[in-house]
Design an enzyme around this catalytic site. Structure first.
Site, PDB file in Angstrom:
ATOM      1  N   LYS A   6     -20.387 -20.592  -8.972  1.00  0.00           N
ATOM      2  CA  LYS A   6     -19.759 -20.438 -10.287  1.00  0.00           C
ATOM      3  C   LYS A   6     -18.309 -19.995 -10.114  1.00  0.00           C
ATOM      4  O   LYS A   6     -17.405 -20.488 -10.795  1.00  0.00           O
ATOM      5  CB  LYS A   6     -20.535 -19.403 -11.103  1.00  0.00           C
ATOM      6  N   TYR A   8       0.858  -1.187   0.000  1.00  0.00           N
ATOM      7  CA  TYR A   8       0.000   0.000   0.000  1.00  0.00           C
ATOM      8  C   TYR A   8       0.898   1.243   0.000  1.00  0.00           C
ATOM      9  O   TYR A   8       1.832   1.325  -0.785  1.00  0.00           O
ATOM     10  CB  TYR A   8      -0.969  -0.056   1.187  1.00  0.00           C
TER      11      TYR A   8
END
Length: 760
Positions: free
Chosen positions: A95, A40
């Protein structure tokens, strides 16, 4: 009413131990402040600036290249209908799970609260920069057609509505193979379709691309025949209108060659099936109840070729055969779309795969003796490990050929290996071993070929051109098993006990007796022993009638090793034979020695075992870095075991300075580079990845390799015998077909190396 036990089980599965089926997992280190400063602020600014300069860099510095969105508004979920976006989320998570486990594709599932086409398209377009591809899911027709059409036109990443195209691709592959078995031409067959939704329209459209004629397709929806006089049809249904006059589905099915059902269960009767043309093809794919049950359909016609959407019957038309691998190929060339050429490439690749020899692990998963192309096997099974490296290359090539690939693939063999590594479909070491064997296959005796699994292994190595098998055992049993397996190749079959082998048995007995007559063996005993398959097989190798031997599947290891040590001479300069197991672990290959022969090897023995194992590692393409293991580190104890290890290391350092070896070492120091460097910076293994472990005794080595096999689920190749003058290799009792195939490849490469006179 739904089964209450199954309902409870399903709810617990989704709720425990924490809700949902997928999670975000970091792919970079994050344990230190330094790591976080790179992940970050401030380090993250650097890739941001690079992407700002060139948007293409987003594929280089972020997860976009392997990230697909599974997007739905929940308007047409499975067999549940319009249940809304929140209720569709478990399906979309599922899925995502399938994308990951079958093709190593990461997924965010996105449920959109929008049924208006414009609003849905606008929402998806707004979030599209995050993703490398978009899988539309469970959106009702006709909106699904318009949504997909617009997104494909307006986005530069692959978009596919799987409910349409996934079903179309898999059923087209099944149809292609079914027509071949039925000996019918696609441009001549009469096709009846029950259902006119998105999946049915897409299936029929793809059938046209394969060569079917529109005038031969008759389609029904809930209101009846799609007739040219109807005024209630959607634009995409218009191309399948007909001027034929059928009052109902039953009339249309008379003399039909193909029935495709994507409608409702129980719609088709046995009489309707009986009215179809010879060798009818019936795809009853309504879920969970097909238009006609499998049992009723096959009871009606012996010549039927039947497929359903169910996993409990042959020929399941399952979309998981398609969408993970189609997106995999599309992502890997950064395709801008999934076009017709890519869909057809998937059809042909899936259909072709069904005609190839099925891996034994697939037979095991589906509790089959031997799956092979035919009426009950017209498409591959979902757990076929070859899907990952057969389908994506076909998709990628079609994308390149059709001009939609932005990052073309140049090295196809390297790409296939990368795909295998993604799924764990065989390690690089095994692939290298098999490829080397194929360069010059040798005659390998299978001494227990009248056992089903052994014959399966022989069939595999023959069909994959790894070896030229010679089958030993009862001829009648072998021929019966060959027929059961569909193994119709002409390969030598020898029964050592058969009368026609009298002359060879006598010749082998004479030779054996001359070598053992001063060791208490009579000529009568020698003659009797030559009726035993292992003695007979070893003599075949000794006399040059075979190049190698694989045995041991059906008998305890000591009983099989005994004749090997009696009949096969040791290599020049070898005092003791040893054995190594190659363990294919998650951290890479590890060679463990000695795992089966020497109970308490001396320092000299350990040095020799190290030399043998290093040569073997190089045969597998591995540069050996050897740790000699003990319960102490570098002289911290003065036990007999530790002392002999140090003496072996000293011998290796003095006489074989080019071998990277050190010890004695505890296992954690040997396998943890940072720990080793911190405590023992002087070690020759610093900066090296240890891949050969030499144990002080048989007990520790044997326990370790079996623990790795069970706890770590590491694949094992071995035990590989070292120090013999011939390529004779003994399996563990009850070895798997894969283990036998791998050991055969070892025997072949062993024989190849001996031909070149540079092995050991």
């Amino acid at each position: 009413m739904r089964n209450s036990r199954k309902r409870h089980e399903a709810l617990v599965y989704h709720a425990k131990p924490k809700p949902g089926k997928i999670a975000v997992v970091p792919t970079k280190k994050y344990t230190t402040q330094h790591d976080l400063s790179l992940a970050y602020s401030p380090g993250v600014a650097e890739p941001c600036l690079e992407i700002a300069k060139d948007k293409k860099n987003v594929y280089k510095y972020t997860a976009k290249s392997n990230l697909v969105a599974v997007i739905s508004n929940g308007t047409a979920v499975l067999g549940l209908g319009n249940i809304g976006p929140e209720a569709s989320k478990p399906v979309m998570e599922g899925k995502g799970l399938l994308f990951k486990i079958f093709a190593d594709i990461d997924v965010f599932d996105i449920e959109v609260d929008a049924t208006d086409v414009d609003k849905f398209v606008e929402t998806v377009k707004a979030i599209a920069p995050t993703f490398g591809g978009i899988n539309l899911e469970d959106i009702k027709a006709p909106e699904a057609f318009e949504i997909e059409r617009r997104l494909k036109e307006e986005l530069d990443i692959p978009v596919m509505h799987d409910d349409q195209h996934g079903t179309a691709i898999i059923s087209s592959a099944a149809l292609k193979n079914a027509l071949e078995l039925a000996e019918k031409n696609i441009d001549e067959v009469k096709i009846v379709v029950s259902g006119a939704g998105s999946a049915a329209i897409s299936c029929a459209t793809l059938y046209l691309s394969l060569g079917a004629k529109a005038e031969n397709i008759t389609m029904f929806d809930v209101n009846g025949l799609l007739h040219k006089n109807r005024t209630d049809l959607a634009p995409n249904q218009q191309k399948f209108v007909t001027d034929k006059n059928y009052n109902n589905l039953a009339e249309a099915m008379v003399d039909a060659d193909v029935f495709l059902g994507l409608s409702v269960g129980g719609l088709v009767t046995q009489d309707m099936i009986k009215s179809m043309a010879p060798n009818p093809i019936v795809f009853a794919m309504a879920n969970p109840e097909p238009e006609i049950s499998y049992d009723l359909a096959v009871d009606a016609r012996e010549d039927i070729i039947m497929a359903t959407g169910r996993s409990d019957h042959p020929n399941q038309v399952n979309n998981v055969l398609g969408f993970p691998f189609i997106f995999r190929g599309a992502l890997d060339v950064r395709a801008t779309k999934i076009n017709e050429e890519m869909k057809l490439a998937a059809v042909h690749a899936i259909a072709d795969l069904a005609k190839k020899t099925v891996p034994e692990q697939v037979n095991i998963v589906y509790d089959e003796v031997s799956l092979s192309f035919g009426k009950d096997y017209i498409i591959p099974k979902p757990f076929d490990p070859r899907l990952i490296y057969e389908i994506p290359p076909a998709i990628a090539k079609a994308a390149m050929d059709s001009g939609v690939a932005q990052e073309p693939i140049e090295d196809w063999e390297k790409y296939r290996e990368e795909l295998m590594d993604r799924s764990g479909s065989g390690s690089k070491e095994v692939r290298l071993l098999h490829n080397r064997a194929r360069r010059s296959p040798k005659r390998i005796v299978f001494a227990e070929a009248d056992h089903l699994d052994v014959l399966k292994a022989a069939q595999r190595v023959y069909e994959e051109k790894i070896a030229k098998p010679i089958l030993l055992g009862n001829r009648e049993i072998i021929l019966e098993l060959k027929e059961e397996l569909g193994f119709d190749a002409e390969v030598p079959i020898i029964d050592p006990k058969a009368p026609q082998e009298d002359e060879r048995r006598k010749r082998f007995a004479d030779i054996y007796w001359k070598t053992r007559q001063r060791k208490g063996v009579t000529h009568f005993e020698a003659t009797k022993l030559m009726r035993e398959r292992n003695y007979f097989a070893i003599m075949m190798v000794n006399e040059g009638e075979a190049d190698g031997l694989v045995t041991g599947y059906s008998r305890p290891y000591p009983a099989v090793v005994r004749p090997v040590l009696e009949l096969v001479e040791k290599d020049k300069g070898v005092n003791k034979v040893a054995a190594t197991n190659l363990m294919l672990t998650k951290q890479g290959p590890l060679f463990l020695a000695d795992t089966t022969i020497n109970i308490n090897p001396s320092a000299q023995d350990l040095a020799k075992i190290t030399q043998y194992t290093c040569v073997l590692a190089k045969m597998f393409g591995v540069k050996p870095n050897v740790a000699m293991l003990g319960f102490s580190n570098f002289g911290s104890t003065k036990s007999e075991s530790s002392t002999k290890i140090r003496e072996a290391v000293e011998y290796m350092h003095k006489n074989h300075p080019n071998v990277v070896v050190d010890g004695e070492l505890q296992a954690d120091f040997a396998l943890n580079p940072s720990l080793l460097a911190k405590e023992f910076p002087f070690s020759k293994l610093n900066g090296k990845k240890v891949n050969v472990l030499i144990f002080p005794n048989l007990e520790s080595a044997n326990i370790t390799y079996k623990l790795l096999k069970q706890v770590d689920e590491a694949e094992s190749i071995g035990p590989i015998l070292l120090g013999l003058s011939k390529p004779v290799h003994v399996l563990q009792l009850g070895a798997s077909v894969d283990e036998m195939v791998n050991m055969t490849a070892v025997a072949v490469v062993d024989a190849q190396e001996r031909e070149k006179n540079n092995y050991r």
